[in-house]
Design a protein around this motif. Structure first.
Motif, PDB file in Angstrom:
ATOM      1  N   ALA A  41      19.252  62.441  17.095  1.00 48.90           N
ATOM      2  CA  ALA A  41      18.873  61.165  16.482  1.00 48.90           C
ATOM      3  C   ALA A  41      17.430  60.783  16.786  1.00 48.90           C
ATOM      4  O   ALA A  41      16.848  59.948  16.100  1.00 48.90           O
ATOM      5  CB  ALA A  41      19.811  60.062  16.981  1.00 48.90           C
ATOM      6  N   GLU A  42      16.854  61.409  17.814  1.00 51.60           N
ATOM      7  CA  GLU A  42      15.508  61.040  18.249  1.00 51.60           C
ATOM      8  C   GLU A  42      14.457  61.275  17.174  1.00 51.60           C
ATOM      9  O   GLU A  42      13.562  60.450  16.982  1.00 51.60           O
ATOM     10  CB  GLU A  42      15.142  61.809  19.513  1.00 51.60           C
ATOM     11  CG  GLU A  42      13.926  61.254  20.202  1.00 51.60           C
ATOM     12  CD  GLU A  42      13.768  61.825  21.598  1.00 51.60           C
ATOM     13  OE1 GLU A  42      12.730  62.440  21.848  1.00 51.60           O
ATOM     14  OE2 GLU A  42      14.687  61.650  22.408  1.00 51.60           O
ATOM     15  N   ALA A  43      14.568  62.364  16.469  1.00 49.65           N
ATOM     16  CA  ALA A  43      13.597  62.639  15.405  1.00 49.65           C
ATOM     17  C   ALA A  43      13.670  61.529  14.351  1.00 49.65           C
ATOM     18  O   ALA A  43      12.644  61.052  13.881  1.00 49.65           O
ATOM     19  CB  ALA A  43      13.873  63.994  14.784  1.00 49.65           C
ATOM     20  N   ARG A  44      14.888  61.113  14.037  1.00 50.38           N
ATOM     21  CA  ARG A  44      15.068  60.031  13.070  1.00 50.38           C
ATOM     22  C   ARG A  44      14.498  58.731  13.619  1.00 50.38           C
ATOM     23  O   ARG A  44      13.791  58.005  12.927  1.00 50.38           O
ATOM     24  CB  ARG A  44      16.563  59.878  12.761  1.00 50.38           C
ATOM     25  CG  ARG A  44      16.904  58.753  11.815  1.00 50.38           C
ATOM     26  CD  ARG A  44      18.409  58.712  11.529  1.00 50.38           C
ATOM     27  NE  ARG A  44      19.224  58.603  12.717  1.00 50.38           N
ATOM     28  CZ  ARG A  44      19.664  57.455  13.230  1.00 50.38           C
ATOM     29  NH1 ARG A  44      19.365  56.327  12.651  1.00 50.38           N
ATOM     30  NH2 ARG A  44      20.411  57.448  14.314  1.00 50.38           N
ATOM     31  N   ARG A  49      11.516  53.158  13.502  1.00 51.56           N
ATOM     32  CA  ARG A  49      11.684  52.291  14.668  1.00 51.56           C
ATOM     33  C   ARG A  49      12.974  51.473  14.598  1.00 51.56           C
ATOM     34  O   ARG A  49      13.657  51.275  15.598  1.00 51.56           O
ATOM     35  CB  ARG A  49      10.469  51.373  14.782  1.00 51.56           C
ATOM     36  CG  ARG A  49      10.480  50.469  15.973  1.00 51.56           C
ATOM     37  CD  ARG A  49       9.255  49.549  15.948  1.00 51.56           C
ATOM     38  NE  ARG A  49       9.303  48.602  17.007  1.00 51.56           N
ATOM     39  CZ  ARG A  49       8.616  48.716  18.132  1.00 51.56           C
ATOM     40  NH1 ARG A  49       7.833  49.741  18.321  1.00 51.56           N
ATOM     41  NH2 ARG A  49       8.713  47.800  19.060  1.00 51.56           N
ATOM     42  N   ALA A  50      13.331  51.025  13.405  1.00 46.71           N
ATOM     43  CA  ALA A  50      14.542  50.219  13.225  1.00 46.71           C
ATOM     44  C   ALA A  50      15.793  51.009  13.585  1.00 46.71           C
ATOM     45  O   ALA A  50      16.746  50.453  14.145  1.00 46.71           O
ATOM     46  CB  ALA A  50      14.629  49.701  11.794  1.00 46.71           C
ATOM     47  N   LEU A  57      20.775  48.700  20.368  1.00 45.71           N
ATOM     48  CA  LEU A  57      21.612  47.495  20.322  1.00 45.71           C
ATOM     49  C   LEU A  57      23.098  47.844  20.288  1.00 45.71           C
ATOM     50  O   LEU A  57      23.918  47.124  20.864  1.00 45.71           O
ATOM     51  CB  LEU A  57      21.223  46.621  19.128  1.00 45.71           C
ATOM     52  CG  LEU A  57      19.834  45.990  19.225  1.00 45.71           C
ATOM     53  CD1 LEU A  57      19.459  45.292  17.916  1.00 45.71           C
ATOM     54  CD2 LEU A  57      19.749  45.027  20.402  1.00 45.71           C
ATOM     55  N   ALA A  58      23.444  48.950  19.640  1.00 43.73           N
ATOM     56  CA  ALA A  58      24.843  49.398  19.632  1.00 43.73           C
ATOM     57  C   ALA A  58      25.295  49.772  21.042  1.00 43.73           C
ATOM     58  O   ALA A  58      26.417  49.457  21.453  1.00 43.73           O
ATOM     59  CB  ALA A  58      25.018  50.577  18.680  1.00 43.73           C
ATOM     60  N   LYS A  88      14.889  52.769  21.967  1.00 43.43           N
ATOM     61  CA  LYS A  88      15.694  53.952  21.680  1.00 43.43           C
ATOM     62  C   LYS A  88      16.766  54.071  22.740  1.00 43.43           C
ATOM     63  O   LYS A  88      16.799  53.282  23.673  1.00 43.43           O
ATOM     64  CB  LYS A  88      14.807  55.200  21.649  1.00 43.43           C
ATOM     65  CG  LYS A  88      14.138  55.494  22.990  1.00 43.43           C
ATOM     66  CD  LYS A  88      13.071  56.564  22.930  1.00 43.43           C
ATOM     67  CE  LYS A  88      13.616  57.912  22.718  1.00 43.43           C
ATOM     68  NZ  LYS A  88      12.635  58.985  22.670  1.00 43.43           N
ATOM     69  N   THR A  89      17.624  55.041  22.621  1.00 38.18           N
ATOM     70  CA  THR A  89      18.570  55.324  23.698  1.00 38.18           C
ATOM     71  C   THR A  89      18.124  56.607  24.381  1.00 38.18           C
ATOM     72  O   THR A  89      17.509  57.479  23.771  1.00 38.18           O
ATOM     73  CB  THR A  89      20.016  55.451  23.191  1.00 38.18           C
ATOM     74  OG1 THR A  89      20.080  56.470  22.213  1.00 38.18           O
ATOM     75  CG2 THR A  89      20.522  54.139  22.627  1.00 38.18           C
TER      76      THR A  89
END
Length: 159
Positions: A41-44, A49-50, A57-58, A88-89
């Motif tokens: 997911a990091e590339a995305r 940024r959203a 937030l999840a 980010k996470t």
């Protein structure tokens, strides 16, 4: 007789103590699996940024109290103090990055069954003070004193 045959070594009286390797704990395994998902997911998130903030937030929403309240408040403090940081996470934790590298993060107490939550900084943070300085802080609650200190540290970390 040669010296080879004069010397005999027996292993009958030796005791080998072997500790059974139990592997990673369930929490460590879960963190590694979470990190593998995050890398995908990091590339995305780096492009959007959203998306990174949505993932963060999840993760905060999944936390039990009082960690959820602290993480929510930290998110607001960090966004206000250093808007250039990208949410980010990171290993299943809320984190904030600059140029794709994590600067600071929040680790809930519940995640690793600890007695306190942790707010920490990675080596990309500009917090150097002489030969030794703190890089993580235990959090039991957030009062205005801690909020002010965190805000100042985050500002310094990205300076």
């Amino acid at each position: 007789m040669s010296s080879k045959s004069d010397t005999q070594v027996t292993t009958d009286n030796t005791t080998t103590i072997e500790k059974a390797y139990t592997g990673f704990t369930a929490e460590e395994q879960a963190a590694m699996k979470e990190r593998a998902r995050e890398l995908k997911a990091e590339a995305r998130a780096n492009k959007d940024r959203a998306a990174g903030e949505s993932d963060l937030l999840a993760k905060i929403a999944e936390m039990p109290e009082p960690d959820r309240t602290m993480a929510t408040r930290l998110h607001a403090i960090i966004k206000a103090s250093a808007p250039a940081l990208s949410p980010k996470t990171w290993y299943g934790m809320p984190a904030y990055a600059k140029d794709g590298k994590v600067v600071c993060f929040f680790q809930s107490a519940h995640k690793f069954n600890a007695r306190y939550a942790t707010f920490g900084f990675n080596d990309t943070a500009n917090l150097d003070e002489g030969a030794m300085w703190p890089t993580s802080f235990a959090l039991k609650e957030l009062t205005s004193t801690e909020e002010s200190r965190i805000s100042a540290l985050v500002k310094k970390a990205v300076s």
